[in-house]
Design a protein around this motif. Structure first.
Motif, PDB file in Angstrom:
ATOM      1  N   PHE A   1       0.868  -1.164   0.000  1.00  0.00           N
ATOM      2  CA  PHE A   1       0.000   0.000   0.000  1.00  0.00           C
ATOM      3  C   PHE A   1       0.915   1.226   0.000  1.00  0.00           C
ATOM      4  CE2 PHE A   1      -3.694   2.040   2.555  1.00  0.00           C
ATOM      5  CZ  PHE A   1      -4.111   2.667   1.410  1.00  0.00           C
ATOM      6  N   ALA A   2       1.440   1.560  -1.203  1.00  0.00           N
ATOM      7  CA  ALA A   2       2.596   2.457  -1.282  1.00  0.00           C
ATOM      8  C   ALA A   2       2.370   3.845  -0.698  1.00  0.00           C
ATOM      9  CB  ALA A   2       3.033   2.586  -2.735  1.00  0.00           C
ATOM     10  N   VAL A   3       1.124   4.271  -0.589  1.00  0.00           N
ATOM     11  CA  VAL A   3       0.895   5.629  -0.089  1.00  0.00           C
ATOM     12  C   VAL A   3       1.367   5.752   1.359  1.00  0.00           C
ATOM     13  CG1 VAL A   3      -1.444   5.386   0.820  1.00  0.00           C
ATOM     14  CG2 VAL A   3      -0.771   7.516  -0.233  1.00  0.00           C
TER      15      VAL A   3
ATOM     16  N   LEU B   1      -1.807  10.183   7.727  1.00  0.00           N
ATOM     17  CA  LEU B   1      -2.887   9.212   7.919  1.00  0.00           C
ATOM     18  C   LEU B   1      -2.628   8.350   9.146  1.00  0.00           C
ATOM     19  CD1 LEU B   1      -3.822   7.659   4.478  1.00  0.00           C
ATOM     20  CD2 LEU B   1      -5.244   8.940   6.043  1.00  0.00           C
TER      21      LEU B   1
ATOM     22  N   LEU C   1      -4.763   8.241  12.619  1.00  0.00           N
ATOM     23  CA  LEU C   1      -5.466   7.028  13.020  1.00  0.00           C
ATOM     24  C   LEU C   1      -4.970   6.521  14.370  1.00  0.00           C
ATOM     25  CD1 LEU C   1      -5.776   5.214   9.596  1.00  0.00           C
ATOM     26  CD2 LEU C   1      -7.521   6.413  10.877  1.00  0.00           C
TER      27      LEU C   1
END
Lengths: 223, 318
Positions: A170-172, A181, A185
């Motif tokens: 999930f490269a982001v 993010l 979280l």
């Protein structure tokens, strides 16, 4: 021994620097592309924070009130240069990874915040305990967020591939938005956990601690 | 109330507004779904059942995640207002029809959790719900999100990829009618240009979306493309080409007009549309990505609070 232990352990969970005090976010966001980087940065911060707390606590009666910030910065800058040189000598690949963020430890508000809020008011042993605890909490958090981002964004942990075959990273997560993010979280999860815990004990939801707040005088919290 | 005589009536006054035009979120979303229906049918006609699979999977996942979030947050369950369905359908419209199942499910989950519920639910999102999920996926898996790389069994071509890598001359022969009818490689719903245009005009005439945003957006695209095209027609494609390719029409009528993330007044709306449209062409010409629409809309979404500060001076105000 009792107060010593109390000051040491508060940095490990109750006042965990990046997630509870929300201090020192620049390295938390910038250098946590991998767990290795997080741990290296955390180690540098433990060193600087403990020694700066020690020195500031030693000289706290000598420093005039009006120039204390400049003195704190001078002390932490000296220590940061020492860390930088040590890193160049013994961990050069890590130094190349961290780059500008090692010298930037000087302006990390965690260092100044602990100096101002704690070390300038407390005796040497307590200041050392506070610095060690806060530094270790910071290193722990950085390693955790770095590990999380590395795991999701590249499928590795400390450079070892551990996800299943055919996992599409999930490269982001290893890009800059992933840091924001993840931090958001994690803060959300911490708050949810605290509220849940307080509700189970039948207490009111806890406020996040705001140390160093009383020295700012911008609002009614300061005295 | 002890001294009230038995004949007096207690009158209570509730807070304003007292007048309601009868519009509801649900009716708004019904109309949007109705406007999207031709594009859904055309998408299935062009791309076959895989397109239906992507749309259905996105909607089911999104609604389930929304219900779960509302349960966890202790909120009233409001999935029956169809806002999650519309957001996830628009998200599916931006995917290639051959996307793997996990990509669709992850994207719909990210749309609802990070795009909407993290900010407090319906109407609180600063960015377009569908585009948040799309952008996270697009940055992470550019190949899986690229229709040109995913749709291998078609005789259509991707006009924007061709424009980017082979220049304007190679796309000069593509007829605009083909583009209008959706005979192009693109995201499954975004490429159904004519159907989306009809749906958008329906929504604009019914007042469901504000025509100022859509008109401004299309004008921004056309004017900016026309400037480049006039300066150098050999290097830059025509404005109509830009208008009919990629997700320009979807963006103009369905994505940029999302009420929560767009400005509320007429002049800011026009600026918002124009800026978004101009940004599309700038990204397409100078940017790394072939289609600039989603990123352009995300950018102007961020500008909309700023644009909202353009407001009329109240009478007697400073």
């Amino acid at each position: 021994m009792q107060p010593f232990l109390k000051e040491f352990t508060k940095g490990l969970w109750k006042e965990l620097p990046p997630f509870r005090l929300v201090l020192g976010l620049c390295p938390v966001l910038a250098v946590t592309k991998s767990a290795d980087n997080g741990l290296g940065m955390g180690a540098a911060v433990i060193f600087v924070l403990t020694l700066s707390n020690l020195i500031i606590s030693l000289v706290r009666h000598i420093i005039p009130k009006k120039v204390r910030i400049a003195c704190f910065i001078a002390i932490s800058a000296t220590l940061v240069v020492a860390v930088e040189l040590l890193m160049q000598a013994y961990a050069y690949p890590l130094y190349q990874q961290l780059g500008i963020f090692v010298p930037l430890i000087v302006v990390n508000c965690l260092i100044l915040g602990r100096a101002e809020a704690f070390a300038a008011k407390n005796p040497v042993p307590l200041a050392i305990a506070d610095g060690l605890g806060m530094g270790m909490g910071f290193a722990m958090s950085l390693t955790f967020i770095g590990g999380l981002r590395e795991l999701l964004g590249a499928g590795t942990l400390f450079g070892k591939y551990i996800m299943w075959e055919g996992f599409q990273p999930f490269a982001v997560m290893v890009e800059a938005p992933g840091a924001f993010l993840c931090l958001g979280l994690i803060l959300c999860a911490m708050n949810a956990f605290n509220h849940w815990q307080a509700r189970r004990k039948g207490q009111d939801a806890p406020e996040n601690p705001m140390p160093g707040c009383e020295s700012c005088r911008a609002c009614s919290h300061g005295k | 109330m002890s001294n009230t005589s038995p004949t007096s009536v207690l009158l209570s006054v509730s807070a304003s507004p007292f007048w309601h035009c009868g519009r509801t979120v649900r009716a708004h979303r019904y109309h949007t779904l109705l406007a999207l229906l031709p594009a859904v049918l055309l998408a299935i006609w062009h791309w076959g059942l895989p397109a239906a699979r992507v749309m259905a999977l996105a909607i089911v996942t999104g609604v389930a995640v929304e219900a779960l979030c509302q349960r966890l947050m202790g909120r009233e369950l409001s999935i029956d207002d169809f806002s999650g369905v519309v957001a996830c359908l628009l998200f599916a419209f931006l995917l290639p029809a051959a996307s793997p199942w996990w990509l669709v499910m992850l994207g719909a989950t990210l749309c609802i959790t990070l795009g909407k519920m993290a900010f407090g639910g319906l109407g609180a999102n600063p960015l377009n719900t569908s585009l948040v999920g799309w952008a996270l996926l697009y940055v992470s898996w550019p190949v899986l999100m690229d229709p040109n790389a995913m749709q291998l069994t078609t005789q259509y071509i991707d006009p924007l990829v061709r424009l980017k890598y082979f220049g304007a001359e190679s796309v000069a022969s593509i007829s605009l009618t083909d583009l209008l009818l959706g005979k192009q490689i693109g995201a499954l719903g975004a490429s159904q240009t004519l159907a989306l245009l009809l749906g958008g005009i329906y929504l604009a005439t019914r007042g469901i979306i504000r025509w100022e945003i859509s008109a401004g957006f299309i004008m921004g695209v056309v004017v900016m493309a026309a400037i480049f095209h006039t300066v150098n027609p050999v290097q830059y494609a025509s404005p109509f080409f830009h208008m009919l390719t990629g997700s320009t029409i979807l963006g103009a009528f369905f994505l940029a007009t999302e009420p929560a993330s767009s400005p509320d007044r007429q002049i800011p709306m026009m600026f918002y549309g124009l800026l978004g449209g101009a940004m599309v062409i700038i990204i397409r010409i100078f940017g790394e990505y072939t289609d600039g629409v989603p990123f352009a809309i995300l950018l102007v979404n961020l500008l909309s609070p700023l644009l909202d500060s353009i407001r009329p001076k109240p009478f007697g105000g400073k």
